[in-house]
Scaffold this motif. Structure first.
Motif, mmCIF file in Angstrom:
data_model
loop_
_atom_site.group_PDB
_atom_site.id
_atom_site.type_symbol
_atom_site.label_atom_id
_atom_site.label_comp_id
_atom_site.label_asym_id
_atom_site.label_seq_id
_atom_site.Cartn_x
_atom_site.Cartn_y
_atom_site.Cartn_z
ATOM 1 N N ALA A 27 37.203 45.238 66.678
ATOM 2 C CA ALA A 27 37.392 43.935 66.140
ATOM 3 C C ALA A 27 36.093 43.940 65.237
ATOM 4 C CB ALA A 27 37.148 43.076 67.124
ATOM 5 N N ASP A 28 34.938 44.224 65.600
ATOM 6 C CA ASP A 28 33.855 44.283 64.599
ATOM 7 C C ASP A 28 34.129 45.147 63.225
ATOM 8 O OD1 ASP A 28 31.490 43.186 63.867
ATOM 9 O OD2 ASP A 28 30.513 45.204 64.215
ATOM 10 N N CYS A 29 34.869 46.083 63.284
ATOM 11 C CA CYS A 29 35.158 46.813 62.252
ATOM 12 C C CYS A 29 36.262 46.102 61.536
ATOM 13 C CB CYS A 29 35.661 48.103 62.757
ATOM 14 S SG CYS A 29 35.364 49.550 61.623
ATOM 15 N N ALA A 62 34.738 49.044 73.542
ATOM 16 C CA ALA A 62 35.597 49.833 72.386
ATOM 17 C C ALA A 62 36.432 48.600 71.693
ATOM 18 C CB ALA A 62 36.558 50.735 73.049
ATOM 19 N N VAL A 63 36.955 47.723 72.423
ATOM 20 C CA VAL A 63 37.719 46.686 71.797
ATOM 21 C C VAL A 63 36.979 45.896 70.541
ATOM 22 C CG1 VAL A 63 39.127 44.760 72.076
ATOM 23 C CG2 VAL A 63 39.565 46.753 73.570
ATOM 24 N N TYR A 114 26.171 51.394 70.242
ATOM 25 C CA TYR A 114 25.234 50.065 70.807
ATOM 26 C C TYR A 114 25.982 49.343 71.778
ATOM 27 C CZ TYR A 114 21.035 50.687 67.708
ATOM 28 O OH TYR A 114 20.133 51.110 66.952
ATOM 29 N N PHE A 115 27.418 49.061 71.650
ATOM 30 C CA PHE A 115 27.900 48.149 72.610
ATOM 31 C C PHE A 115 28.046 48.806 73.879
ATOM 32 C CE2 PHE A 115 30.601 46.134 69.255
ATOM 33 C CZ PHE A 115 29.513 45.256 68.620
ATOM 34 N N TYR A 116 28.355 50.315 73.711
ATOM 35 C CA TYR A 116 28.358 50.813 75.269
ATOM 36 C C TYR A 116 27.112 51.068 75.896
ATOM 37 C CZ TYR A 116 33.291 51.943 75.710
ATOM 38 O OH TYR A 116 34.558 51.978 75.958
ATOM 39 N N ILE A 117 25.863 51.091 75.114
ATOM 40 C CA ILE A 117 24.653 51.025 75.417
ATOM 41 C C ILE A 117 24.420 49.729 76.234
ATOM 42 C CG2 ILE A 117 22.234 51.067 74.811
ATOM 43 C CD1 ILE A 117 22.801 53.149 72.964
ATOM 44 N N PRO A 127 31.015 55.304 59.885
ATOM 45 C CA PRO A 127 29.584 54.972 60.460
ATOM 46 C C PRO A 127 29.392 53.524 61.224
ATOM 47 C CG PRO A 127 29.420 55.960 58.143
ATOM 48 C CD PRO A 127 30.753 55.511 58.573
ATOM 49 N N HIS A 128 29.868 52.664 60.521
ATOM 50 C CA HIS A 128 29.833 51.234 61.073
ATOM 51 C C HIS A 128 30.452 51.147 62.594
ATOM 52 C CE1 HIS A 128 29.172 46.998 61.141
ATOM 53 N NE2 HIS A 128 30.385 46.655 61.544
ATOM 54 N N LEU A 129 31.658 51.750 62.646
ATOM 55 C CA LEU A 129 32.390 51.739 63.861
ATOM 56 C C LEU A 129 31.517 52.690 64.947
ATOM 57 C CD1 LEU A 129 34.871 51.193 65.342
ATOM 58 C CD2 LEU A 129 36.084 53.336 64.441
ATOM 59 N N LEU A 130 31.075 53.978 64.471
ATOM 60 C CA LEU A 130 30.313 54.755 65.264
ATOM 61 C C LEU A 130 28.982 54.156 65.951
ATOM 62 C CD1 LEU A 130 30.998 58.372 63.936
ATOM 63 C CD2 LEU A 130 31.906 57.344 66.109
#
Length: 180
Positions: free
Chosen positions: A160-162, A155-156, A73-76, A65-68
């Motif tokens: 990395a955050d995951c 995406a990268v 958010y990152f793509y937004i 769920p954290h990755l999704l």
């Protein structure tokens, strides 16, 4: 060296200030609204499950769920900043993210007591603050990236955050549990 220099690119100081103000206001609002959310059993169970999964090191249940959420958010942030000149629209999503951060922080502390405080300090707050910092950098510098690779940057960054979240749970939190 100039203040806030980034390889010759100037930072938008007004955007940084607005980002921080929106984040602080949304966190306060989320903590205040937690009193109304405390009666929702779904969110209470979600907070209880989060503490359980962190303490039992069940990574798949909290990492996916954290990755999704990060990819979304990152793509937004990327799409708003890259295709429009109104990067201040990102502050709406900063406010939403900070609101949920404040609500979940208060709920995890309410549900987990001392164990919730430990989870908040060593896992949830650092992971969320790193994610918000990445959102800021994506919103600020996505237009300066190479055109061939710019669509892969969110995406990268999410992966990395995951990985950072995995390190927080499996390395830092285990060390803290061993010490305590």
């Amino acid at each position: 060296m100039r203040n806030l220099s980034f390889c010759g690119d100037k930072w938008d100081k007004k955007y940084a200030l607005a980002f921080v103000i929106a984040l602080i206001c949304s966190i306060i609002c989320g903590i205040v609204l937690c009193n109304f959310v405390n009666y929702n059993t779904y969110l209470l169970n979600l907070a209880d499950d989060y503490v359980y999964y962190v303490f039992n090191f069940k990574n798949g249940n909290i990492i996916f769920p954290h990755l999704l959420g990060d990819v979304l958010y990152f793509y937004i942030f990327f799409l708003i900043s890259y295709f429009t000149k109104l990067k201040y629209l990102n502050l709406i999503f900063v406010f939403l993210r900070g609101l949920f951060f404040g609500i979940y922080t208060a709920l995890i502390i309410t549900v987990g007591a001392f164990s919730g405080v430990i989870v908040i300090i060593f896992v949830f707050v650092p992971a969320t603050l790193i994610s918000l910092a990445v959102c800021y950098f994506i919103g600020e510098f996505c237009t300066r990236a190479d055109k061939r690779y710019c669509f892969f940057i969110p995406a990268v960054c999410a992966v990395a955050d995951c990985i950072v979240m995995l390190l927080l749970v499996n390395v830092l939190f285990r060390v803290v549990i061993i010490i305590v």
